[in-house]
Structures are given as structure tokens and as C-alpha cells.
Design an enzyme around this catalytic site. Sequence first.
Site, PDB file in Angstrom:
ATOM      1  N   SER A 143       7.477 -69.431 -11.853  1.00 50.79           N
ATOM      2  CA  SER A 143       6.906 -68.444 -12.767  1.00 50.79           C
ATOM      3  C   SER A 143       6.845 -67.079 -12.113  1.00 50.79           C
ATOM      4  CB  SER A 143       5.502 -68.867 -13.191  1.00 50.79           C
ATOM      5  OG  SER A 143       4.850 -67.761 -13.768  1.00 50.79           O
ATOM      6  N   HIS A 178      10.847 -69.149 -15.146  1.00 47.53           N
ATOM      7  CA  HIS A 178       9.792 -69.219 -16.160  1.00 47.53           C
ATOM      8  C   HIS A 178       9.204 -67.827 -16.376  1.00 47.53           C
ATOM      9  CE1 HIS A 178       6.725 -71.481 -18.433  1.00 47.53           C
ATOM     10  NE2 HIS A 178       5.828 -70.652 -17.922  1.00 47.53           N
ATOM     11  N   ASP A 196       6.459 -65.630 -18.411  1.00 44.26           N
ATOM     12  CA  ASP A 196       5.197 -65.745 -19.144  1.00 44.26           C
ATOM     13  C   ASP A 196       4.896 -64.472 -19.919  1.00 44.26           C
ATOM     14  OD1 ASP A 196       4.046 -68.375 -18.386  1.00 44.26           O
ATOM     15  OD2 ASP A 196       4.255 -67.564 -16.354  1.00 44.26           O
ATOM     16  N   MET A 230       2.487 -62.572 -22.481  1.00 48.08           N
ATOM     17  CA  MET A 230       1.092 -62.628 -22.955  1.00 48.08           C
ATOM     18  C   MET A 230       0.742 -61.358 -23.723  1.00 48.08           C
ATOM     19  SD  MET A 230      -0.825 -64.138 -19.601  1.00 48.08           S
ATOM     20  CE  MET A 230      -0.055 -65.396 -18.552  1.00 48.08           C
ATOM     21  N   HIS A 258       7.930 -68.501 -22.039  1.00 50.99           N
ATOM     22  CA  HIS A 258       6.680 -69.126 -22.486  1.00 50.99           C
ATOM     23  C   HIS A 258       5.865 -68.061 -23.224  1.00 50.99           C
ATOM     24  CE1 HIS A 258       2.652 -71.184 -21.060  1.00 50.99           C
ATOM     25  NE2 HIS A 258       2.812 -71.240 -22.366  1.00 50.99           N
ATOM     26  N   MET A 292       2.819 -66.781 -24.876  1.00 50.75           N
ATOM     27  CA  MET A 292       1.374 -66.930 -25.075  1.00 50.75           C
ATOM     28  C   MET A 292       0.921 -65.773 -25.949  1.00 50.75           C
ATOM     29  SD  MET A 292       0.555 -68.201 -21.251  1.00 50.75           S
ATOM     30  CE  MET A 292       2.156 -67.615 -20.729  1.00 50.75           C
ATOM     31  N   MET A 337       0.209 -77.728 -20.889  1.00 50.07           N
ATOM     32  CA  MET A 337      -0.549 -76.802 -20.039  1.00 50.07           C
ATOM     33  C   MET A 337      -1.543 -77.610 -19.204  1.00 50.07           C
ATOM     34  SD  MET A 337       0.544 -73.732 -20.334  1.00 50.07           S
ATOM     35  CE  MET A 337      -0.657 -73.112 -19.158  1.00 50.07           C
ATOM     36  N   GLY A 370      -2.621 -69.129 -10.562  1.00 46.48           N
ATOM     37  CA  GLY A 370      -3.537 -69.458  -9.480  1.00 46.48           C
ATOM     38  C   GLY A 370      -4.777 -70.256  -9.856  1.00 46.48           C
ATOM     39  N   ASP A 398       2.810 -77.002 -16.654  1.00 46.61           N
ATOM     40  CA  ASP A 398       2.598 -75.613 -16.221  1.00 46.61           C
ATOM     41  C   ASP A 398       1.120 -75.358 -15.897  1.00 46.61           C
ATOM     42  OD1 ASP A 398       2.621 -72.855 -15.889  1.00 46.61           O
ATOM     43  OD2 ASP A 398       3.178 -72.391 -17.965  1.00 46.61           O
ATOM     44  N   GLY A 399       0.870 -74.944 -14.653  1.00 46.54           N
ATOM     45  CA  GLY A 399      -0.473 -74.541 -14.247  1.00 46.54           C
ATOM     46  C   GLY A 399      -1.009 -75.368 -13.094  1.00 46.54           C
ATOM     47  N   GLY A 448       3.947 -71.042 -10.030  1.00 43.22           N
ATOM     48  CA  GLY A 448       3.827 -69.609  -9.785  1.00 43.22           C
ATOM     49  C   GLY A 448       3.324 -69.351  -8.385  1.00 43.22           C
TER      50      GLY A 448
HETATM   51  C1  DX5 Z   1      -0.452 -69.482 -16.963  1.00 45.86           C
HETATM   52  C2  DX5 Z   1       1.054 -69.400 -17.016  1.00 45.86           C
HETATM   53  C3  DX5 Z   1       1.701 -70.053 -15.865  1.00 45.86           C
HETATM   54  C4  DX5 Z   1       1.323 -69.472 -14.518  1.00 45.86           C
HETATM   55  C5  DX5 Z   1       1.310 -70.601 -13.550  1.00 45.86           C
HETATM   56  O1  DX5 Z   1      -0.994 -69.108 -18.158  1.00 45.86           O
HETATM   57  O2  DX5 Z   1       1.548 -70.016 -18.185  1.00 45.86           O
HETATM   58  O3  DX5 Z   1       3.095 -70.141 -16.010  1.00 45.86           O
HETATM   59  O4  DX5 Z   1       2.187 -68.478 -14.063  1.00 45.86           O
HETATM   60  O5  DX5 Z   1       0.821 -70.150 -12.336  1.00 45.86           O
HETATM   61  P1  DX5 Z   1       0.317 -71.165 -11.210  1.00 45.86           P
HETATM   62  O6  DX5 Z   1       1.484 -72.037 -10.851  1.00 45.86           O
HETATM   63  O7  DX5 Z   1      -0.114 -70.259 -10.107  1.00 45.86           O
HETATM   64  O8  DX5 Z   1      -0.822 -71.973 -11.800  1.00 45.86           O
HETATM   65 ZN    ZN Z   2       3.747 -70.406 -18.255  1.00 44.68          ZN
END
Ligand code: DX5
Ligand code: ZN
Length: 225
Positions: free
Chosen positions: A7, A32, A34, A36, A65, A67, A136, A144, A174-175, A196
Site C-alpha cells: 500500500s 495497492h 488507497d 479516501m 481501493h 474508500m 478489512m 499502521g 488489508d490492514g 503498508g
Molecule cells: C487502510 C488502508 C490500508 C492501509 C494498510 O484504510 O485501506 O490499505 O494502507 O496499512 P497497514 O498495512 O499499515 O495497516
Molecule cells: Zn487499502
Amino acid sequence: MIELSPSLLSANFANLKDDIHMLEKAGVNWLHLDVMDGMFVPNITFGPVVIKDIRKISNMFFDVHLMIEDPARYVDAFKKAGADMYTVHYEACRHLHRTIQKIKDSGMKAGVSINPHTPVEHLKYIINDLDLVLIMSVNPGFGGQKFIEKTYDKVQELRALIDSTGASAVIEVDGGVNHTNAGKLVELGADVLVAGSAVFGAESPAESAVTFMEIMNESFASRRG
Ligand code: DX5
Ligand code: ZN
């Protein structure tokens, strides 16, 4: 197939080109991205403008992805920008079935993501239309965060749903994914893992990615028997 999808959210945005090329050199195929909107989730990131520019410097599979609220509105914009997979949130779509058809008609692959509180069984009547389901394992919005343990049950349930319906969707998680939980996730049925902070927060992101891929391939081999 089995893939690591790093990510970009945890990368240094002043250094995207080098970071992306470093992942490509390490043998990573997926990226990936993200997106938002500050509405569906509290955070704001980037949109098609940024993706269009990084598309010019990379041949990786762009795993986008969304969001954002009502993601059907932006299908054409992200297709044009170079997205390969368009994953929307179950919780953000009033007419999910129609949205999935729209994504497929655009030529992109269609994914649906479920938040930690959403049951896998809600996907029963659309599972055969999907290319990917994203589970998720944290509440979306930030990198993080800590991995939610209930995710293991959801991966198993989803694997059973896919296998029993003959669906071809791949399972992505993911997460909070790290070197410690990656093996178990793949063994239970995950095909794609997003990471990520466990990649970009490592001293050597390339080495971390290679370690991920080794763990995942080993667990995939044992899942296959
Ligand atoms: C969170 C994102 C993830 C995020 C994951 O809302 O969808 O893709 O970047 O980050 P880590 O791997 O650090 O949890
Ligand atoms: Zn994501």
C-alpha cells in the site's frame, strides 16, 4: 495465484517513482492504491490525477481501493487513469449489483470490500460476479493500525463461500498485515495481502517485500497440500 499488494499510503509521496521501481525490482506485481474522500472515512488521500501520473512510470497491476461514498460516480475517471482493479465498499453502495456491472463494463476488474463489522454472508448473492473480495482487518482510514483477530474467521468463511459456489473471486486482506500473521492468512485462504507500514516502515522495504512473498508462497504450497 498469490500476490503481495504493497500500500502506497505508507510511502513517502515525495519519492513515489523510486519507491515503485524498487518494488518492481524486488519482484512485486501488484500496487495497492488507497483512495479516501474524507466522508466514507475520516482521512483524505489522492484520486485519479495521481494515479494517471504513476501509471506512466509503472506496469504493475493497479489495485485501487475506493474508500469513498457512492464510488460508482468515478468508475470512468479511474479507468481512464489506468486502474486495473476497482474495489468498492459494500457499506458505500446502495445499488451494489449495478455498480459491479458498471465496473466490469468499463473493462476493469471488480472488487468489493467489507468492513470489520460486515458479515461475509452479505456477499452470498453477488459472489459469483466478483473478481476480488477485500476483507478489512482494521477500520479503514489509516495505515499502521492493529490487526483485528476475528479476520481469521472471516477468511475461512469466505473461502468456504467461494469454494461452495464455484466463484472465482480472489480473497484479499488489508490492514495490520505483517510477517507474523501473513502465513496464517494465506493458509486459511487469502490470495492477496496488502501491507503498508510493514513494507514502507521497514528498514529495507524491498527486503520486507521479499520476505512477505517467501512466507506467502510457502503457506500457499502447504494450503495446496
Ligand atoms: C487502510 C488502508 C490500508 C492501509 C494498510 O484504510 O485501506 O490499505 O494502507 O496499512 P497497514 O498495512 O499499515 O495497516
Ligand atoms: Zn487499502
